[in-house]
Design a protein around this motif. Structure first.
Motif, mmCIF file in Angstrom:
data_model
loop_
_atom_site.group_PDB
_atom_site.id
_atom_site.type_symbol
_atom_site.label_atom_id
_atom_site.label_comp_id
_atom_site.label_asym_id
_atom_site.label_seq_id
_atom_site.Cartn_x
_atom_site.Cartn_y
_atom_site.Cartn_z
ATOM 1 N N GLU A 53 0.775 -1.228 0.130
ATOM 2 C CA GLU A 53 -0.124 -0.046 0.074
ATOM 3 C C GLU A 53 0.935 1.159 0.166
ATOM 4 N N GLY A 54 2.163 1.117 -0.088
ATOM 5 C CA GLY A 54 3.115 2.318 0.053
ATOM 6 C C GLY A 54 3.564 2.908 -1.180
ATOM 7 N N THR A 55 2.932 2.588 -2.617
ATOM 8 C CA THR A 55 3.374 2.965 -3.811
ATOM 9 C C THR A 55 3.384 4.543 -3.881
ATOM 10 N N HIS A 56 2.747 5.226 -2.854
ATOM 11 C CA HIS A 56 2.402 6.957 -2.941
ATOM 12 C C HIS A 56 3.687 7.352 -2.190
ATOM 13 N N VAL A 57 4.268 6.617 -1.444
ATOM 14 C CA VAL A 57 5.282 7.025 -0.557
ATOM 15 C C VAL A 57 6.705 7.502 -1.217
ATOM 16 N N ALA A 58 6.961 8.768 -1.031
ATOM 17 C CA ALA A 58 8.063 9.473 -1.530
ATOM 18 C C ALA A 58 9.399 9.410 -0.781
ATOM 19 N N GLN A 59 9.258 9.349 0.469
ATOM 20 C CA GLN A 59 10.465 9.665 1.496
ATOM 21 C C GLN A 59 10.227 8.646 2.759
ATOM 22 N N ILE A 60 11.124 7.965 2.914
ATOM 23 C CA ILE A 60 11.176 7.186 4.168
ATOM 24 C C ILE A 60 12.641 7.261 4.914
ATOM 25 N N PHE A 61 12.409 7.512 6.319
ATOM 26 C CA PHE A 61 13.347 7.801 7.088
ATOM 27 C C PHE A 61 13.335 6.464 8.291
ATOM 28 N N LEU A 62 14.659 5.808 7.975
ATOM 29 C CA LEU A 62 14.832 4.726 8.958
ATOM 30 C C LEU A 62 16.118 4.500 9.526
ATOM 31 N N LYS A 63 16.613 5.620 10.005
ATOM 32 C CA LYS A 63 17.904 5.788 10.645
ATOM 33 C C LYS A 63 17.828 5.232 11.879
ATOM 34 N N CYS A 64 18.846 4.457 12.510
ATOM 35 C CA CYS A 64 18.947 4.055 13.745
ATOM 36 C C CYS A 64 17.978 3.185 14.113
ATOM 37 N N ASN A 65 17.689 1.866 13.563
ATOM 38 C CA ASN A 65 16.754 0.960 14.040
ATOM 39 C C ASN A 65 17.510 -0.206 14.076
ATOM 40 N N LEU A 66 16.726 -1.400 14.107
ATOM 41 C CA LEU A 66 17.592 -2.913 14.162
ATOM 42 C C LEU A 66 17.115 -3.535 12.907
ATOM 43 N N LEU A 67 16.983 -3.113 11.778
ATOM 44 C CA LEU A 67 16.633 -3.872 10.636
ATOM 45 C C LEU A 67 17.837 -4.526 10.218
ATOM 46 N N GLU A 68 17.264 -5.865 9.796
ATOM 47 C CA GLU A 68 18.526 -6.856 9.380
ATOM 48 C C GLU A 68 18.222 -6.860 7.938
ATOM 49 N N SER A 69 17.153 -6.959 7.312
ATOM 50 C CA SER A 69 16.970 -7.202 6.036
ATOM 51 C C SER A 69 15.619 -6.247 5.515
ATOM 52 N N LEU A 70 15.680 -6.040 4.257
ATOM 53 C CA LEU A 70 14.327 -5.228 3.725
ATOM 54 C C LEU A 70 13.456 -6.188 2.869
ATOM 55 N N PRO A 71 12.182 -5.728 2.665
ATOM 56 C CA PRO A 71 11.348 -6.614 2.054
ATOM 57 C C PRO A 71 11.594 -6.836 0.582
ATOM 58 N N ASP A 72 11.409 -8.022 0.073
ATOM 59 C CA ASP A 72 11.962 -8.398 -1.228
ATOM 60 C C ASP A 72 11.538 -7.689 -2.304
ATOM 61 N N ARG A 73 10.010 -7.354 -1.958
ATOM 62 C CA ARG A 73 9.537 -6.509 -2.988
ATOM 63 C C ARG A 73 9.409 -4.932 -2.744
ATOM 64 N N ILE A 74 10.494 -4.528 -2.194
ATOM 65 C CA ILE A 74 10.552 -3.240 -2.114
ATOM 66 C C ILE A 74 10.498 -2.392 -3.178
ATOM 67 N N GLY A 75 10.856 -3.145 -4.384
ATOM 68 C CA GLY A 75 10.789 -2.271 -5.489
ATOM 69 C C GLY A 75 9.528 -1.796 -6.103
ATOM 70 N N ASN A 76 8.480 -2.272 -5.295
ATOM 71 C CA ASN A 76 7.173 -1.759 -5.534
ATOM 72 C C ASN A 76 6.878 -0.238 -5.175
ATOM 73 N N LEU A 77 7.963 0.499 -4.399
ATOM 74 C CA LEU A 77 7.857 1.654 -3.987
ATOM 75 C C LEU A 77 8.448 2.780 -5.329
ATOM 76 N N THR A 78 7.731 2.605 -6.508
ATOM 77 C CA THR A 78 8.324 3.580 -7.527
ATOM 78 C C THR A 78 8.222 4.954 -7.314
ATOM 79 N N ARG A 79 7.520 5.315 -6.309
ATOM 80 C CA ARG A 79 7.517 6.957 -6.117
ATOM 81 C C ARG A 79 8.699 7.464 -5.102
ATOM 82 N N LEU A 80 9.384 6.331 -4.434
ATOM 83 C CA LEU A 80 10.131 6.942 -3.571
ATOM 84 C C LEU A 80 11.610 7.456 -4.025
ATOM 85 N N THR A 81 11.709 8.669 -3.521
ATOM 86 C CA THR A 81 12.809 9.554 -3.887
ATOM 87 C C THR A 81 14.062 9.648 -2.979
ATOM 88 N N TYR A 82 13.808 9.678 -1.582
ATOM 89 C CA TYR A 82 14.649 9.643 -0.493
ATOM 90 C C TYR A 82 14.520 8.306 0.242
#
Length: 406
Positions: free
Chosen positions: A31-60
């Motif tokens: 549901e995030g195809t409209h997202v343009a910016q995502i800030f995820l600094k200083c978290n505990l992420l070990e991986s990203l979703p395989d389908r993150i390429g769906n965020l085609t409007r993501l600029t930052y």
């Protein structure tokens, strides 16, 4: 997690820094195809979703200071992405698909565990800032010359022994930082632009090329930062030992280190003239046929197209040298021939930066000539001229050090 999903559905910018997130909500890629910016600094992420390429409007996309050990190949589908920050993670490699991002302007991958730089990333024509400091890189591809939009390159705290010669051809490069590496030498070719070059704390770096000295005359004091360099290089009894880059003993003795591509060195002496090898003459002949444009802005012309020769039919050493170009050009102004593997040299002590001049310290500098004949002609030529520069160079040559080639 419900709060995150609520933010996701109502905002195009997701301020998720410092949330101690171990994973991202699955709704992000659905549901995030409209997202343009995502800030995820200083978290505990070990991986990203395989389908993150769906965020085609993501600029930052800011992912620094997590625990990422890899990035999915689908990041190459983020066609709108302009800024990607994955610094301070545990990445051992970057996905080749990053080379398909048409809008990427800034790539920050500092403070990771990278051991190589994918050649595909050299296709990023729009890339302006590239930060690779704090990794385990030992080499960079010569295709760096394709990054025509690069303005800032940061390579500090790696294991680099040399820099790609192609860096000198980047048309708008303004800042190059390569401190705390294992550099043996800086490129002997002149830079098209006069970038600020920082190369402190490279203990094996023992000389500057003539081209850098030429260019430093027109630069501000801060263009060449040499604090900490050349501390241990001194002429003992007016004698300096010259090592090629292949010598295993360079780290144990004082000496000048020549580029790895230089296989044979001669010193001109009265009554004996050494001419270039057949291989050197072949390289020059083919290079001039392939690269007919004079000056620094060489066209990318394939050997096959110009000469009708299949690269695989050429000796490997010829094809490799033709592809990556000469190490330097003859310092004889009447010649200017390219130099690939053979050079005749003179070593002169000069003040190469204002800092060293203020400390009254001289540093050995190597002058490259394509053969002994040009070296002799150059010496005679500067003695016949009386302009200010020639007088300066004449004085340097008169004080030239005796050189022993090892």
């Amino acid at each position: 997690m419900k709060d995150l999903v609520c933010e996701l559905r109502h905002y195009t910018s997701l301020p998720w820094n410092y949330r101690r997130l171990k994973s991202l909500p699955p709704e992000l890629v659905e549901e995030g195809t409209h997202v343009a910016q995502i800030f995820l600094k200083c978290n505990l992420l070990e991986s990203l979703p395989d389908r993150i390429g769906n965020l085609t409007r993501l600029t930052y996309c800011y992912l620094s200071s997590n625990k990422l050990s890899s990035l999915p190949e689908s990041v190459g589908e983020l066609v709108s992405l302009q800024v990607l920050d994955v610094g301070n993670n545990k990445l051992k490699a970057l996905p080749h698909s990053l080379g398909r991002l048409p809008a990427l302007r800034s790539l920050v991958a500092a403070q990771n565990q990278l051991t190589c730089f994918p050649q595909e990333l050299c296709n990023l024509k729009t890339l302006s800032i590239l930060m690779l400091s704090g990794n385990h890189l030992s080499s960079l591809p010569e295709d760096f010359g394709n990054l025509k939009g690069l303005q800032g390159l940061y390579l500090d705290n790696n294991n680099l022994k040399e820099l790609p010669r192609a860096l000198t051809s980047l048309p708008i490069l303004t800042r190059l930082s390569c401190c705390s590496n294992a550099l043996l030498f800086l490129p002997a070719l002149p830079f098209i632009r006069h970038p600020y070059i920082f190369f402190d704390n490279n203990p094996h770096l023992s000389y500057l090329s003539l081209t850098l000295v030429y260019q430093s005359d027109g630069w501000t004091i801060s263009n060449l930062q040499t604090t900490g360099c050349f501390r241990n290089i001194e002429a003992e009894s007016n004698r300096v030992t010259v090592y090629t880059g292949r010598s295993p003993r360079f780290s144990k003795q004082r000496g000048l280190i020549l580029p790895l591509q230089i296989e044979r060195v001669t010193l001109p002496s009265t009554g004996k003239v050494t001419l270039p090898s057949l291989k050197e003459l072949c390289l020059r002949c083919v290079w001039k046929a392939v690269e007919p444009v004079k000056g620094n802005n060489y066209k990318e012309v394939s050997v096959k197209d110009q000469l009708g020769i299949k690269p695989e039919s050429m000796p490997t050493v010829l094809h490799h040298n033709i592809k990556y170009g000469p190490v330097a050009y003859c310092n004889n102004s009447l010649c200017g021939e390219p130099i690939f593997s053979f050079t005749s040299i003179k070593v002169v002590p000069v003040f190469n930066t204002p800092k060293l001049e203020s400390e009254r310290r001289k540093v050995p500098m190597v002058l490259y000539f394509c053969c002994d004949v040009c070296s002799i002609q150059y010496s005679e030529h500067i003695h016949r001229n009386t302009d200010e520069f020639s007088l300066w160079m004449t004085d340097c040559l008169r004080k030239s050090m005796c050189v022993e080639v090892v």
